[in-house]
Design a protein around this motif. Structure first.
Motif, PDB file in Angstrom:
ATOM      1  N   ILE A   1      11.394  36.126  33.525  1.00  0.00           N
ATOM      2  CA  ILE A   1      12.459  37.125  33.421  1.00  0.00           C
ATOM      3  C   ILE A   1      11.902  38.449  32.907  1.00  0.00           C
ATOM      4  CG2 ILE A   1      14.562  37.716  32.128  1.00  0.00           C
ATOM      5  CD1 ILE A   1      15.256  34.674  32.280  1.00  0.00           C
ATOM      6  N   ARG A   2      11.014  38.374  31.926  1.00  0.00           N
ATOM      7  CA  ARG A   2      10.404  39.589  31.366  1.00  0.00           C
ATOM      8  C   ARG A   2       9.582  40.326  32.423  1.00  0.00           C
ATOM      9  NH1 ARG A   2       5.879  41.732  29.406  1.00  0.00           N
ATOM     10  NH2 ARG A   2       4.649  39.965  30.109  1.00  0.00           N
ATOM     11  N   VAL A   3       8.771  39.589  33.180  1.00  0.00           N
ATOM     12  CA  VAL A   3       7.918  40.210  34.201  1.00  0.00           C
ATOM     13  C   VAL A   3       8.765  40.806  35.322  1.00  0.00           C
ATOM     14  CG1 VAL A   3       6.188  39.701  35.980  1.00  0.00           C
ATOM     15  CG2 VAL A   3       5.884  38.845  33.661  1.00  0.00           C
ATOM     16  N   GLU A   4       9.843  40.114  35.713  1.00  0.00           N
ATOM     17  CA  GLU A   4      10.719  40.653  36.761  1.00  0.00           C
ATOM     18  C   GLU A   4      11.365  41.959  36.312  1.00  0.00           C
ATOM     19  OE1 GLU A   4      13.427  37.499  37.705  1.00  0.00           O
ATOM     20  OE2 GLU A   4      11.916  36.371  38.831  1.00  0.00           O
TER      21      GLU A   4
ATOM     22  N   LYS B   1       9.312  20.714  27.373  1.00  0.00           N
ATOM     23  CA  LYS B   1      10.551  21.489  27.238  1.00  0.00           C
ATOM     24  C   LYS B   1      10.236  22.908  26.758  1.00  0.00           C
ATOM     25  CE  LYS B   1      14.873  21.448  24.615  1.00  0.00           C
ATOM     26  NZ  LYS B   1      15.631  20.731  23.583  1.00  0.00           N
ATOM     27  N   TYR B   2       9.360  23.038  25.774  1.00  0.00           N
ATOM     28  CA  TYR B   2       9.007  24.351  25.245  1.00  0.00           C
ATOM     29  C   TYR B   2       8.289  25.175  26.310  1.00  0.00           C
ATOM     30  CZ  TYR B   2       7.211  28.007  22.256  1.00  0.00           C
ATOM     31  OH  TYR B   2       6.924  29.234  21.724  1.00  0.00           O
ATOM     32  N   ARG B   3       7.319  24.555  27.017  1.00  0.00           N
ATOM     33  CA  ARG B   3       6.563  25.285  28.045  1.00  0.00           C
ATOM     34  C   ARG B   3       7.482  25.775  29.162  1.00  0.00           C
ATOM     35  NH1 ARG B   3       2.961  20.900  27.553  1.00  0.00           N
ATOM     36  NH2 ARG B   3       3.677  20.179  29.565  1.00  0.00           N
ATOM     37  N   THR B   4       8.426  24.944  29.576  1.00  0.00           N
ATOM     38  CA  THR B   4       9.356  25.335  30.636  1.00  0.00           C
ATOM     39  C   THR B   4      10.219  26.511  30.190  1.00  0.00           C
ATOM     40  OG1 THR B   4       9.421  23.060  31.415  1.00  0.00           O
ATOM     41  CG2 THR B   4      11.193  24.499  32.152  1.00  0.00           C
ATOM     42  N   ALA B   5      10.742  26.438  28.984  1.00  0.00           N
ATOM     43  CA  ALA B   5      11.573  27.530  28.464  1.00  0.00           C
ATOM     44  C   ALA B   5      10.759  28.812  28.339  1.00  0.00           C
ATOM     45  CB  ALA B   5      12.173  27.140  27.118  1.00  0.00           C
ATOM     46  N   HIS B   6       9.528  28.691  27.869  1.00  0.00           N
ATOM     47  CA  HIS B   6       8.673  29.863  27.717  1.00  0.00           C
ATOM     48  C   HIS B   6       8.351  30.479  29.083  1.00  0.00           C
ATOM     49  CE1 HIS B   6       5.669  32.541  26.074  1.00  0.00           C
ATOM     50  NE2 HIS B   6       4.831  32.116  26.989  1.00  0.00           N
ATOM     51  N   ALA B   7       8.057  29.644  30.069  1.00  0.00           N
ATOM     52  CA  ALA B   7       7.751  30.143  31.407  1.00  0.00           C
ATOM     53  C   ALA B   7       8.956  30.876  31.991  1.00  0.00           C
ATOM     54  CB  ALA B   7       7.340  28.985  32.316  1.00  0.00           C
ATOM     55  N   THR B   8      10.153  30.363  31.750  1.00  0.00           N
ATOM     56  CA  THR B   8      11.369  31.014  32.241  1.00  0.00           C
ATOM     57  C   THR B   8      11.554  32.374  31.582  1.00  0.00           C
ATOM     58  OG1 THR B   8      12.396  28.864  32.595  1.00  0.00           O
ATOM     59  CG2 THR B   8      13.871  30.764  32.476  1.00  0.00           C
TER      60      THR B   8
END
Length: 136
Positions: A89-92, A78-85
């Motif tokens: 968003i930051r990179v975009e 759950k943490y990894r998925t949220a962090h990846a999201t």
């Protein structure tokens, strides 16, 4: 002390009153135990106390450092998925800002593909040029 959404009470050190209550039945700790109020009960020394359901897990996690507890919490899916999201968003947003800056820079040909470092260097040169034009 407030907990964030990823933190549980397991991460917290025991309070003073919890420590006192654990050792109060063994006598001699902090000048307590062995008194008339303890005469009818069997405490930790008599091993009659039944452990609570999450107590073993708490004891396992209490010996870990704060950094190790944080590392284990970050290892959850759950943490990894949220962090990846959040990172996506930051990179975009970062890439959109570079694209907007790129549109403002004159090059020949106008649609020439530039790397991010080339965009920054060209922007620095172009701003210097514009400052020079304004000063003259």
């Amino acid at each position: 002390m407030m907990l964030n959404s990823d933190q549980t009470e397991i991460d917290l050190p025991p309070t003073h009153s919890e420590t006192e209550s654990v050792f109060s039945d063994c006598g001699g700790v902090g000048g307590r135990g062995g008194g008339p109020e303890d005469a009818g009960s069997v405490g930790l020394c008599g091993q009659s106390r039944v452990a609570e359901p999450g107590e073993a897990l708490k004891k396992d996690l209490q010996h870990l450092s704060r950094e190790e507890r944080r590392r284990r919490r970050r290892a959850t899916a759950k943490y990894r998925t949220a962090h990846a999201t959040r990172e996506r968003i930051r990179v975009e947003a970062f890439n959109m800002a570079f694209a907007e800056l790129r549109k403002l820079l004159p090059t020949l040909p106008p649609d020439k593909k530039l790397s991010k470092i080339e965009i920054l260097r060209l922007a620095i040169c172009y701003i210097s040029y514009l400052n020079h034009v304004l000063d003259v």
